[in-house]
Design a protein around this motif. Structure first.
Motif, PDB file in Angstrom:
ATOM      1  N   SER A   1       0.784  -1.239   0.000  1.00  0.00           N
ATOM      2  CA  SER A   1       0.000   0.000   0.000  1.00  0.00           C
ATOM      3  C   SER A   1       0.816   1.289   0.000  1.00  0.00           C
ATOM      4  CB  SER A   1      -0.954   0.013   1.194  1.00  0.00           C
ATOM      5  OG  SER A   1      -1.877  -1.019   1.060  1.00  0.00           O
ATOM      6  N   PRO A   2       1.920   1.388   0.779  1.00  0.00           N
ATOM      7  CA  PRO A   2       2.611   2.682   0.812  1.00  0.00           C
ATOM      8  C   PRO A   2       3.054   3.163  -0.563  1.00  0.00           C
ATOM      9  CG  PRO A   2       3.429   1.264   2.553  1.00  0.00           C
ATOM     10  CD  PRO A   2       2.543   0.418   1.687  1.00  0.00           C
ATOM     11  N   GLY A   3       3.344   2.218  -1.471  1.00  0.00           N
ATOM     12  CA  GLY A   3       3.743   2.633  -2.814  1.00  0.00           C
ATOM     13  C   GLY A   3       2.578   2.692  -3.790  1.00  0.00           C
ATOM     14  N   LEU A   4       1.477   2.027  -3.453  1.00  0.00           N
ATOM     15  CA  LEU A   4       0.417   1.822  -4.456  1.00  0.00           C
ATOM     16  C   LEU A   4      -0.831   2.674  -4.246  1.00  0.00           C
ATOM     17  CD1 LEU A   4       0.595  -2.089  -4.600  1.00  0.00           C
ATOM     18  CD2 LEU A   4       1.265  -0.526  -6.430  1.00  0.00           C
ATOM     19  N   LEU A   5      -1.127   3.017  -2.982  1.00  0.00           N
ATOM     20  CA  LEU A   5      -2.393   3.713  -2.709  1.00  0.00           C
ATOM     21  C   LEU A   5      -2.173   5.188  -2.399  1.00  0.00           C
ATOM     22  CD1 LEU A   5      -4.257   1.178  -0.365  1.00  0.00           C
ATOM     23  CD2 LEU A   5      -4.263   1.297  -2.863  1.00  0.00           C
ATOM     24  N   ASP A   6      -3.162   6.000  -2.771  1.00  0.00           N
ATOM     25  CA  ASP A   6      -3.090   7.409  -2.363  1.00  0.00           C
ATOM     26  C   ASP A   6      -3.797   7.579  -1.016  1.00  0.00           C
ATOM     27  OD1 ASP A   6      -5.822   7.605  -2.780  1.00  0.00           O
ATOM     28  OD2 ASP A   6      -5.671   8.690  -4.665  1.00  0.00           O
ATOM     29  N   GLY A   7      -3.838   8.788  -0.519  1.00  0.00           N
ATOM     30  CA  GLY A   7      -4.373   9.047   0.827  1.00  0.00           C
ATOM     31  C   GLY A   7      -5.870   8.805   0.957  1.00  0.00           C
ATOM     32  N   GLN A   8      -6.549   8.545  -0.175  1.00  0.00           N
ATOM     33  CA  GLN A   8      -7.973   8.211  -0.137  1.00  0.00           C
ATOM     34  C   GLN A   8      -8.184   6.730  -0.446  1.00  0.00           C
ATOM     35  OE1 GLN A   8     -11.081  10.627  -0.436  1.00  0.00           O
ATOM     36  NE2 GLN A   8      -9.827  11.854   0.929  1.00  0.00           N
ATOM     37  N   LEU A   9      -7.114   5.954  -0.296  1.00  0.00           N
ATOM     38  CA  LEU A   9      -7.139   4.496  -0.477  1.00  0.00           C
ATOM     39  C   LEU A   9      -7.385   4.059  -1.920  1.00  0.00           C
ATOM     40  CD1 LEU A   9      -9.079   3.762   2.829  1.00  0.00           C
ATOM     41  CD2 LEU A   9      -6.717   3.095   2.371  1.00  0.00           C
ATOM     42  N   ARG A  10      -7.162   4.978  -2.877  1.00  0.00           N
ATOM     43  CA  ARG A  10      -7.314   4.631  -4.309  1.00  0.00           C
ATOM     44  C   ARG A  10      -6.006   4.074  -4.841  1.00  0.00           C
ATOM     45  NH1 ARG A  10      -9.934  10.409  -5.380  1.00  0.00           N
ATOM     46  NH2 ARG A  10      -7.910  10.881  -4.482  1.00  0.00           N
TER      47      ARG A  10
ATOM     48  N   THR B   1      -0.476   4.388   3.837  1.00  0.00           N
ATOM     49  CA  THR B   1      -0.455   5.108   2.561  1.00  0.00           C
ATOM     50  C   THR B   1       0.763   6.020   2.429  1.00  0.00           C
ATOM     51  OG1 THR B   1      -1.874   6.866   3.414  1.00  0.00           O
ATOM     52  CG2 THR B   1      -2.970   5.057   2.287  1.00  0.00           C
ATOM     53  N   GLY B   2       1.814   5.735   3.170  1.00  0.00           N
ATOM     54  CA  GLY B   2       3.015   6.543   2.964  1.00  0.00           C
ATOM     55  C   GLY B   2       3.974   6.561   4.124  1.00  0.00           C
ATOM     56  N   GLY B   3       3.471   6.412   5.359  1.00  0.00           N
ATOM     57  CA  GLY B   3       4.348   6.503   6.526  1.00  0.00           C
ATOM     58  C   GLY B   3       5.302   5.329   6.646  1.00  0.00           C
ATOM     59  N   ALA B   4       4.837   4.144   6.213  1.00  0.00           N
ATOM     60  CA  ALA B   4       5.681   2.950   6.327  1.00  0.00           C
ATOM     61  C   ALA B   4       6.669   2.902   5.168  1.00  0.00           C
ATOM     62  CB  ALA B   4       4.805   1.706   6.306  1.00  0.00           C
ATOM     63  N   ASP B   5       7.761   2.179   5.384  1.00  0.00           N
ATOM     64  CA  ASP B   5       8.766   1.997   4.335  1.00  0.00           C
ATOM     65  C   ASP B   5       8.258   0.935   3.361  1.00  0.00           C
ATOM     66  OD1 ASP B   5      10.958   1.375   2.802  1.00  0.00           O
ATOM     67  OD2 ASP B   5      12.383   1.533   4.457  1.00  0.00           O
ATOM     68  N   ALA B   6       8.041   1.308   2.092  1.00  0.00           N
ATOM     69  CA  ALA B   6       7.476   0.375   1.106  1.00  0.00           C
ATOM     70  C   ALA B   6       8.370  -0.844   0.891  1.00  0.00           C
ATOM     71  CB  ALA B   6       7.230   1.099  -0.216  1.00  0.00           C
ATOM     72  N   ARG B   7       9.696  -0.687   1.159  1.00  0.00           N
ATOM     73  CA  ARG B   7      10.603  -1.822   0.901  1.00  0.00           C
ATOM     74  C   ARG B   7      10.451  -2.926   1.927  1.00  0.00           C
ATOM     75  NH1 ARG B   7      15.695   1.960   1.012  1.00  0.00           N
ATOM     76  NH2 ARG B   7      14.427   2.523   2.797  1.00  0.00           N
ATOM     77  N   THR B   8       9.998  -2.578   3.110  1.00  0.00           N
ATOM     78  CA  THR B   8       9.917  -3.590   4.171  1.00  0.00           C
ATOM     79  C   THR B   8       8.496  -3.701   4.718  1.00  0.00           C
ATOM     80  OG1 THR B   8      10.503  -1.906   5.778  1.00  0.00           O
ATOM     81  CG2 THR B   8      12.313  -3.241   4.911  1.00  0.00           C
ATOM     82  N   PHE B   9       7.541  -3.201   3.970  1.00  0.00           N
ATOM     83  CA  PHE B   9       6.163  -3.098   4.473  1.00  0.00           C
ATOM     84  C   PHE B   9       5.594  -4.466   4.862  1.00  0.00           C
ATOM     85  CE2 PHE B   9       1.504  -2.565   3.524  1.00  0.00           C
ATOM     86  CZ  PHE B   9       1.246  -1.769   4.628  1.00  0.00           C
ATOM     87  N   GLN B  10       5.067  -4.564   6.047  1.00  0.00           N
ATOM     88  CA  GLN B  10       4.421  -5.774   6.554  1.00  0.00           C
ATOM     89  C   GLN B  10       3.194  -5.366   7.361  1.00  0.00           C
ATOM     90  OE1 GLN B  10       5.116  -8.998   6.121  1.00  0.00           O
ATOM     91  NE2 GLN B  10       7.020  -8.747   4.995  1.00  0.00           N
TER      92      GLN B  10
END
Ligand code: FAD
Length: 448
Positions: free
Chosen positions: A325-334, A393-402
């Protein structure tokens, strides 16, 4: 009525999203594949079935982040919380529910809502158009999973999820721990001291390996046995079983690191990598595990510097379908690449019944507002809703997102001048959250 919202998946998230959208005046078509097609865990044909425990965890809104999320959901007219409160069982400070009564109430409320139509069918591919919320959960059916994989560019969408524990930074002992990147090379954050390091001497290392091997492990369920490990993501105790020194050449290798207290390289090192933008949560690198939760706490607290560690999340292993999600979704979950698709629930990388329902609540409100031509701002990051949403939607690191439960480590710190610590800190964060939520809900009412 022209505005129609399609929701795929009638679990915790899809049911809450359907309720929120319908209550806003939008016609909803809810597609749920059960009972025609089941999952490995669901047992009934009810919507919002609880697949495992019947607990929504702590109900303490002032001292616990999930309790705060309960309260925010209640104040936002949540069907999940209304049904949970109506079917509450005695469980001390926790909110436990009669699972049958809870799911039956949600099913009845949605079946009887004049704006909700429930279609009992599997959706096998992402719709090309329309307004859609995908809320198919960790056990998304394989066909739809493949379609989501194509849309998101993720080749491993459904996988055996080995997750490493996450530690609250404030609980680490910095008389022992130090910041350094291996060989002082530039780390993931661009600095040369991006990791927190914890040293073990030879005796401590040997005891630690012995404890890992002897520690009680979680059993695999029958349906989990067919899913293989990824060699690159082996549980730490599986690596340890390959030889006493294996970890010293793997995730605990000390090369390129110097313990400033002794001025030399320790025998072994545990490294922690920053896990959220706020820098309050740190991931134990390479420490994915299927040790039982109590065993993890006991054994990991023997690591020097972690003797008082508080864990925002413990390690675990189960099949889990979720998008990055951090790399794929915008702040409105799109989905940024196909904005007619929103995602909600566990498939977005939140963990837990309550968190899944909360993200469903937000997705339902966002989608309804868009269909009605009004706008809903994202909830403030100081609220539990906003902290969770910001994380995925952005705070987490997309490389290690779990996947992640809600916890106070996701919230912005209180102003330094406030000098509030411990229990008071949580209470101050909760009070701030409820105040800001009120303003957000008021704003929304004004926008409508
Ligand atoms: C085995 C297991 C145990 C868990 N135990 C707990 C626990 O004890 N406590 C906790 O807090 N969390 C637990 N979780 C994590 C998580 O909170 C739950 O899975 C939660 O139900 C997620 O909510 P959701 O709405 O995202 O997904 P779900 O509640 O799983 O809902 C998804 C729905 O989508 C439907 N669906 C799937 N694919 C399709 C399709 N193609 N077309 C139509 N419908 C479809 C499914 O039938 C299901 O009804 C567990 C997860 C798993 C897998």
């Amino acid at each position: 009525m022209t505005a129609r919202l399609h929701i795929i998946g009638g679990g915790l998230a899809g049911s809450e999203a359907a309720w929120q959208a319908a209550e806003s005046g939008v016609a909803v078509i809810l597609h749920e594949m059960r009972p025609g097609r089941g999952t490995e865990a669901h047992q009934t044909e009810f919507l919002a079935e609880l697949v495992c425990s019947n607990s929504f965890r702590s109900d303490d809104a002032m001292n616990n982040a999930v309790g705060l999320l309960h309260e925010e959901m209640r104040r936002s007219g949540s069907l999940v919380m209304r049904s949970a409160d109506a079917h509450k069982l005695p469980a001390g400070g926790a909110l436990a529910v009669d699972r049958h009564g809870f799911s039956a109430a949600i099913t009845a409320a949605l079946e009887n809502h004049p704006l909700v139509t429930i279609l009992r069918e599997e959706v096998t591919a992402l719709p090309a158009g329309g307004s859609v919320i995908v809320a198919t959960g960790p056990l998304t059916s394989p066909h739809l999973g493949a379609s989501i994989g194509t849309a998101t560019g993720q080749d491993q969408l459904a996988f055996f999820d080995a997750i490493a524990p996450i530690v609250h930074r404030e609980s680490i002992d910095f008389d022992i721990a130090w910041f350094q990147s291996r060989y002082d090379k530039e780390g993931p954050g661009g600095g040369v001291a991006d990791y927190i390091n914890l040293p073990l001497d030879e005796g401590q290392y040997k005891n630690f390996v012995a404890a890992l091997l002897a520690g009680e492990k979680t059993d695999f369920k029958e349906w989990e046995k067919s899913t293989p490990y990824f060699e690159a993501c082996l549980p730490i105790e599986v690596m340890a079983a390959r030889g006493e020194q294996t970890l010293c050449f793997g995730p605990m290798k000390p090369v390129g690191l110097m313990d400033p207290r002794i001025g030399q390289r320790p025998h072994a090192v545990v490294q922690l990598r920053q896990d959220n933008a706020l820098g309050s949560l740190w991931n134990m690198v390479g420490f994915q595990t299927k040790l039982k939760h109590a065993e993890q706490v006991r054994i990991f607290r023997t690591i020097p510097g972690l003797q008082n560690a508080q864990f925002a999340r413990l390690g675990g292993l189960h099949r889990n379908t979720f998008i990055n999600s951090p790399g794929l979704l915008d702040g409105q979950l799109r989905l940024k690449s196909r904005p007619h698709l929103r995602f909600a629930g566990q498939v977005t990388g939140v963990e837990g019944y309550v968190e899944s329902a909360a993200i469903g609540l937000l997705a339902g409100r966002f989608a309804a507002a868009a269909l009605l031509g009004t706008a809903v701002a994202a909830p403030p990051p100081t609220t539990a809703f906003g902290a969770l949403l910001s994380h995925i939607t952005g705070g987490a690191d997309a490389r290690t997102f779990q996947p992640m439960n809600v916890n106070f480590g996701l919230f912005p710190e209180l102003p330094k001048s406030a000098k509030i610590r411990g229990k008071d800190r949580k209470q101050a964060m909760s009070a701030r959250a409820l105040l800001d939520l009120g303003a957000w809900l008021g704003e929304k009412a004004a926008a409508e």
